[in-house]
Each structure stands twice: as C-alpha cells, then as structure tokens.
Design an enzyme around this catalytic site. Structure first.
Site, PDB file in Angstrom:
ATOM      1  N   SER A 165       0.862  -1.182   0.000  1.00  0.00           N
ATOM      2  CA  SER A 165       0.000   0.000   0.000  1.00  0.00           C
ATOM      3  C   SER A 165       0.900   1.235   0.000  1.00  0.00           C
ATOM      4  CB  SER A 165      -0.901   0.011   1.241  1.00  0.00           C
ATOM      5  OG  SER A 165      -0.110   0.233   2.407  1.00  0.00           O
TER       6      SER A 165
ATOM      7  N   ASP B 282      -0.706  -1.572  -4.189  1.00  0.00           N
ATOM      8  CA  ASP B 282      -2.098  -1.803  -3.783  1.00  0.00           C
ATOM      9  C   ASP B 282      -2.800  -0.467  -3.584  1.00  0.00           C
ATOM     10  OD1 ASP B 282      -4.286  -3.308  -2.988  1.00  0.00           O
ATOM     11  OD2 ASP B 282      -3.641  -3.468  -0.902  1.00  0.00           O
TER      12      ASP B 282
ATOM     13  N   ASP C 223      -6.324   2.875  -8.230  1.00  0.00           N
ATOM     14  CA  ASP C 223      -7.636   2.948  -7.584  1.00  0.00           C
ATOM     15  C   ASP C 223      -8.277   4.286  -7.938  1.00  0.00           C
ATOM     16  OD1 ASP C 223      -9.859   2.998  -6.023  1.00  0.00           O
ATOM     17  OD2 ASP C 223      -8.862   2.457  -4.150  1.00  0.00           O
TER      18      ASP C 223
ATOM     19  N   HIS D 250     -12.630  -3.869   3.742  1.00  0.00           N
ATOM     20  CA  HIS D 250     -11.251  -3.972   4.248  1.00  0.00           C
ATOM     21  C   HIS D 250     -11.285  -4.073   5.776  1.00  0.00           C
ATOM     22  CE1 HIS D 250      -9.871  -1.932   0.382  1.00  0.00           C
ATOM     23  NE2 HIS D 250      -9.194  -3.061   0.434  1.00  0.00           N
TER      24      HIS D 250
ATOM     25  N   GLY E  49     -10.180  -7.299   0.557  1.00  0.00           N
ATOM     26  CA  GLY E  49     -10.773  -7.511   1.884  1.00  0.00           C
ATOM     27  C   GLY E  49     -11.029  -8.980   2.156  1.00  0.00           C
TER      28      GLY E  49
ATOM     29  N   ASN F 174      -6.926 -10.659  -1.987  1.00  0.00           N
ATOM     30  CA  ASN F 174      -6.013  -9.853  -1.178  1.00  0.00           C
ATOM     31  C   ASN F 174      -6.163 -10.147   0.307  1.00  0.00           C
ATOM     32  OD1 ASN F 174      -5.687  -8.726  -3.700  1.00  0.00           O
ATOM     33  ND2 ASN F 174      -5.938  -6.620  -3.028  1.00  0.00           N
TER      34      ASN F 174
END
Length: 289
Positions: free
Chosen positions: A49, A84, A105, A177, A208, A229
């Site tokens: 992330s 991510d 995203d 998530h 999630g 994920n």
C-alpha cells in the site's frame, strides 16, 4: 526475478483457483510470505500500500529488499510486486522504482475520469511489461485513507473499464477492508456473476479477504475471482504471536530481547497464515504447472 501478474492470473482464472496477494510491511513480512510461497510451490503477489511503502522509506527500498531476497533465498516460484490501491501519482512512482505490477484505484473519481486515467496508465504499464489492476465500485472500510462503503459495482461500468485493457479488475461486491462487522450481509454473488458474464476471461480480484468465510471464498473463485487480497489476517496473527511471547516473559529470558528472537514467533505465524490461505485458494503446486 520479479514478473508481471498477468500470466499467473490468467492461469488461475482458467484453472479455477486464485493467487493470493499478501501485503508486506517490513522485512519479516516479506521473508515469511516468500518462504511460504516457495514451500507450497505457489505463485504469489506481494502487495504494497502507499502507506506501507512510505513506512519502508520508499518504493526503491521495497524493490531493493524484495529483489535481494528473491536472490538470497533462492526463490524459484513466480513473484509479482504490486502497488495496492495506488493513486495516480503513486502508480508513476512505482513504475519508475521497478515494481512489476500496479493497481490504480480510481474508484473515487467520476467514472469518466477513472476511465481516462486508467486508459493512460494501461498504455504506460503494458509498454513496460507490467500488469495493471483497476477498481470499480469502492470496497468498504478504509485502506490508507481511501474509504469505501462496501457498495456493489455496476456490471456495465466494470465492462467499460475491463475493455480498456487492464490485466485484472477489482469490483466491489459488498466486501470490506479490515475486520467484518457482525451485521455484514455477505458477498453479493449475483453482482459477481453479472460482472463475470460481461467481462469474460478477465481475472477478477477480491479485496478484503480477511474474515470472509471459506465457503464464500470458494464460491467467489468458481465465479471468476483469480486474485484474493489478504492483509489484516497476517497482521492479527503476527500481533497475537508477539503478544504471547512477551506475556510469557520470553523476552526476559537470556537474550530473548534480541529482535531476531522477539519477532520470530510473529514471522512464523505470518508464514503459517499464508500457507493456510494458499491451500484454501487452490494455488499450491501451481508454480510447477
């Protein structure tokens, strides 16, 4: 050597199994996940992330650490290094740093802007042999400041984004998530089925993955999910094992305070969790096929 996630996910979609994306936070996380993948002979995706990238001092540090480990640990299964929930700017930074896969995203943009930015990044990423993931319909919970309510994506919007040439598509199907609340209604398989009908061979992504019952995971895979994920479950396993070590007073015995000893139970717990998930997703042994 890092590889794009394209081939491993196309094989997963065709073979009705899923490849796990396990998010990394530091050296212990990375090492545990790579060892688990090698032991089970499974392809694997290391997720980063933007917050974790920043925590590890930047994307170039992450690339250097991962590439070094692939060589030093003699990892022979396919490994992709994937951004991510990437922002538009974050995607370009990871392309430059040497990642092999990115996720843009754009779910918080109006669909027209999401499409335009995705189209541009698809061109750049594919030109460099990288895989690219796009998202339609936000995923519930919070992921490094990107908050979604767990809505279900519009299948037609999914098709319009899939047609841009992305490698894989993350679509909101009621997933969240982090930890799932007790009143969670479950995954919307009708939405997933409709998306699969319109997007054909496109590997679909389930974000999630923590806390979704095993039977729902298996059903999602049967309906076209090829990438799942996992992050929170590894964090919880690490925290639990580390807490037990300290509460048992092990850090006070001899050189139990040595970080290599102190962090070992947590690292082992991550490895065990990853192996469990690889077996659930059906990717064990697939690196050799």
């Amino acid at each position: 050597m890092l590889v794009s996630a394209k081939e491993m996910l196309n094989k997963a979609k065709a073979g009705h199994y899923a490849v796990g994306q396990f998010n990394i936070n530091n050296l212990e996380w990375t090492k545990s996940i790579l060892l688990a993948a090698e032991e089970t002979r499974s392809p694997v995706i290391l997720g980063v992330s933007e917050g974790a990238g920043k925590y590890m001092t930047g994307y170039k540090t992450v690339v250097g650490m991962v590439n070094g480990m692939l060589e030093e640990l003699n990892i022979s299964v396919p490994v992709a290094l994937h951004l991510d929930h990437g922002s538009y700017e974050g995607c370009y930074k990871c392309i430059e740093a040497g990642f092999s896969s990115i996720m843009f995203d754009g779910s918080h943009y109006p669909i027209e802007e999401n499409v335009e930015k995705t189209k541009e990044l698809v061109k750049v990423a594919t030109g460099k042999g990288m895989s690219i993931e796009a998202e339609v319909g936000s995923i519930g919970g919070e992921e490094d400041g990107v908050i979604g309510k767990g809505e279900c994506a519009d299948p037609e919007e999914c098709k319009s984004v899939a047609d841009l040439g992305v490698t894989m598509l993350a679509a909101g199907i009621g997933n969240i998530h982090g930890k799932y609340p007790e009143n969670w209604e479950g995954l919307s398989f009708d939405t997933l089925d409709a998306i699969q009908q319109l997007t054909g061979d496109m590997p679909l992504v389930l974000h999630g993955g923590t806390g979704i019952p095993d039977d729902m995971i298996k059903k999602a895979i049967s309906l076209g999910v090829a990438k799942i994920n996992v992050n929170t479950e590894c964090q919880l396993a690490f925290a639990d094992a580390t807490r037990k070590y300290i509460e048992a007073g092990k850090d006070l015995e001899g050189k139990g305070f040595d970080p290599r000893k102190l962090l070992a139970p947590g690292a082992e717990a991550i490895k065990d969790m990853v192996i469990t998930k690889i077996k659930l997703f059906g990717s064990e042994g697939k690196a050799d096929e």
